[in-house]
Design a protein around this motif. Structure first.
Motif, PDB file in Angstrom:
ATOM      1  N   ASP B 125      33.707  -8.263  15.804  1.00  0.00           N
ATOM      2  CA  ASP B 125      33.971  -9.556  16.442  1.00  0.00           C
ATOM      3  C   ASP B 125      32.653 -10.181  16.873  1.00  0.00           C
ATOM      4  O   ASP B 125      32.108  -9.802  17.909  1.00  0.00           O
ATOM      5  N   PHE B 129      37.827  -9.128  13.442  1.00  0.00           N
ATOM      6  CA  PHE B 129      38.734  -9.859  14.338  1.00  0.00           C
ATOM      7  C   PHE B 129      38.865 -11.329  13.898  1.00  0.00           C
ATOM      8  O   PHE B 129      39.954 -11.898  13.923  1.00  0.00           O
ATOM      9  N   THR B 147      43.092 -12.483  21.797  1.00  0.00           N
ATOM     10  CA  THR B 147      42.136 -11.414  21.499  1.00  0.00           C
ATOM     11  C   THR B 147      41.836 -10.658  22.794  1.00  0.00           C
ATOM     12  O   THR B 147      41.523 -11.274  23.813  1.00  0.00           O
ATOM     13  N   VAL B 254      43.692  -8.027  18.200  1.00  0.00           N
ATOM     14  CA  VAL B 254      44.000  -9.429  17.917  1.00  0.00           C
ATOM     15  C   VAL B 254      45.499  -9.490  17.667  1.00  0.00           C
ATOM     16  O   VAL B 254      46.010  -8.807  16.776  1.00  0.00           O
TER      17      VAL B 254
END
Lengths: 328, 328
Positions: B125, B129, B147, B254
């Motif tokens: 991320d 993600f 998230t 997520v």
């Protein structure tokens, strides 16, 4: 902006789901549903779209950007897929696993001949689950991937029960074994048997006077379908079946457990779906891949593709700039 | 088969992780690690690879297929990224979110000038993600994405604590609030505040004679970093810090919850990571995207890319035929 013009071939559960999904994507419009039935007998939701006979498909070549093929994998798609992709970009959810290589070749040849794009085997498995198997094993090269399905209805298993003498109606749920999912999630490296991964839960409406014991025995010992599983059989009435077993939930998990480095660092990647309506969700996946097919075709590409070949950005209504600013 | 020749720029946690990940991918080999330190002072694991000074980078242009940039996002990458992509295909994990659009433009221009591919913001991320946010919202157009990060160490927050007077050492864990995760997972449509989503859990080694109450107050009221969160502060010894807080676990979720159809069918798509080692996992993602950069470049492409632009098949060692037969 010109909308992406969608056609649907086949108006069963998936076809209906595609119609509803198109209505939820503002850059698309449904042009027509094609059927082998008498079009006058098929009523659709979308007032601005037509119902046409399959024989009229080719004549709409210039009015449709992508056809979503909603026929069955057993007999419809192997014939329709290569035939229709000669004239249209197509999306389908072909899911007869063993025949995917052959189907891909046939669609690829016809698509290239016609200068069109055909994205095959789109949905959640094959589809999103396949993608997650690929991403996870590309990252964690040393590891094991486990796929669990359910809780959800298996049409094939429900049909197998319905063919048994004395059975009036039936529905079968595939259920992942919680304990196996938990062990995989905890990072244990496991060899799981078929029986350890899933249960089969059957709800059966018997004919009047049927031999219930014999039905139960026949189900539980049915080769390929049930004999390798722990199976429960519950007899219910037709009214109970309608009342409690009419929706089509499904879902499942793809879990990869793997290691990196030299000190045995372990990692778990998990993708899971919990779906109220299997056909509506599958249709929603098909529709965003229709957007990708349209864009690839506009870009001059042709041939058969799978979810593995599609850059994710092509699925989104957002521009590349928006995606980078909002989602990256 | 010729192996993909990898170079690493920067030999911190991520650089070391990339070295270990390359060793786990049999189609790759590490050629050299580049450093701004004296190369004689840097010891690497791979016997067949060299340690070189950054000044020697350009001279290795013909011996390396892809450079993995392992510098920091704050000051290193904004300069290095556009500079190095002029001569090499690159991968980086640029993660200063607000500056991604600008960084993308700079890398894109330099990459096109040099005829190379630069894949930016790769990891989990931004990275995996981001991809899951994109896939999930493309499928479920009407819905909300959440998230959650952790439990894992935030370097930025740990550093902020270490700068407080009287603090000798510190580590800060970001922890998702279980109750919020459960509510999102159950499909509830929620507006969650910062405080409702994550906790901050701090382990602090004080200097001798430091004012512990004052340290705790300073942490809990620190603007941007802690004042919007429920924060716990625990004082420990340096030995306890080493013993219990030296590993670098991380992870997160997520989750997209959305609806389809006209009857309010609800669906949950969840992607989750549970990582023993944040840098080793990030490095493993970087390395499979290095394979993609190599293949795109061989195919004549150039310019900046993100995970959104990369067809998933390019990440895998397997051929397209294998992927369709084994993973679809």
């Amino acid at each position: 902006m010109d909308k992406i013009r969608i056609g649907i071939v086949g108006y069963g559960n998936i076809g209906k789901g595609v119609e509803l999904a198109v209505a939820r994507n503002e850059d698309m419009e449904l042009k027509a549903v094609f059927t082998r039935r008498n079009p006058a007998d098929v009523k659709i939701e979308t007032e601005s779209a037509d119902v046409k006979h399959m024989d009229d498909l080719a004549s709409m070549k210039d009015e449709i950007d992508v056809i979503v093929l909603c026929g069955g994998s057993a007999t419809d798609l192997p014939v329709m897929g290569p035939e229709i992709v000669k004239n249209f970009n197509t999306i389908d959810s072909f899911d007869t696993h063993a025949r995917i290589p052959e189907y891909f070749e046939n669609v690829d040849k016809a698509a290239k001949d016609g200068g069109n794009v055909g994205i095959i085997s789109v949905g959640w498995d094959p589809g999103m689950f396949s993608l997650n198997r690929l991403y996870a094993e590309s990252i964690l090269v040393q590891g094991s991937t486990y796929t669990f399905w359910g809780k959800g209805v298996s049409q094939g298993h429900s049909d197998a029960i319905r063919r048994i003498e004395g059975v009036k109606n039936a529905i079968q749920y595939t259920v992942p074994v919680d304990k196996a999912v938990e062990r995989v999630r905890s990072g244990e490296a496991l060899e799981l048997t078929t029986r350890e991964k899933h249960l089969r839960d059957c709800y059966v409406v018997p004919e009047e006077g049927a031999d219930l014991q014999e039905i139960e025995r026949t189900i539980k010992t049915m080769p390929n379908y049930f004999d390798d599983y722990d199976t429960t059989v519950t007899f219910i009435t037709e009214a109970e079946l309608k009342q409690n077993h009419s929706s089509m939930p499904h879902g499942g998990f793809v879990i990869r457990s793997g290691e990196t480095g030299t000190e045995g660092s372990r990692h778990i990647i998990e993708y899971s779906l919990k779906l109220d309506s299997n056909p509506e969700f599958t249709a929603s996946v098909l529709v965003c891949y229709a957007r990708a097919a349209y864009r690839l075709s506009k870009n001059g590409e042709s041939g058969a593709k799978t979810v593995f070949d599609i850059p994710p950005a092509l699925l989104s209504m957002k521009t590349p700039e928006q995606l980078r600013a909002e989602l990256l």
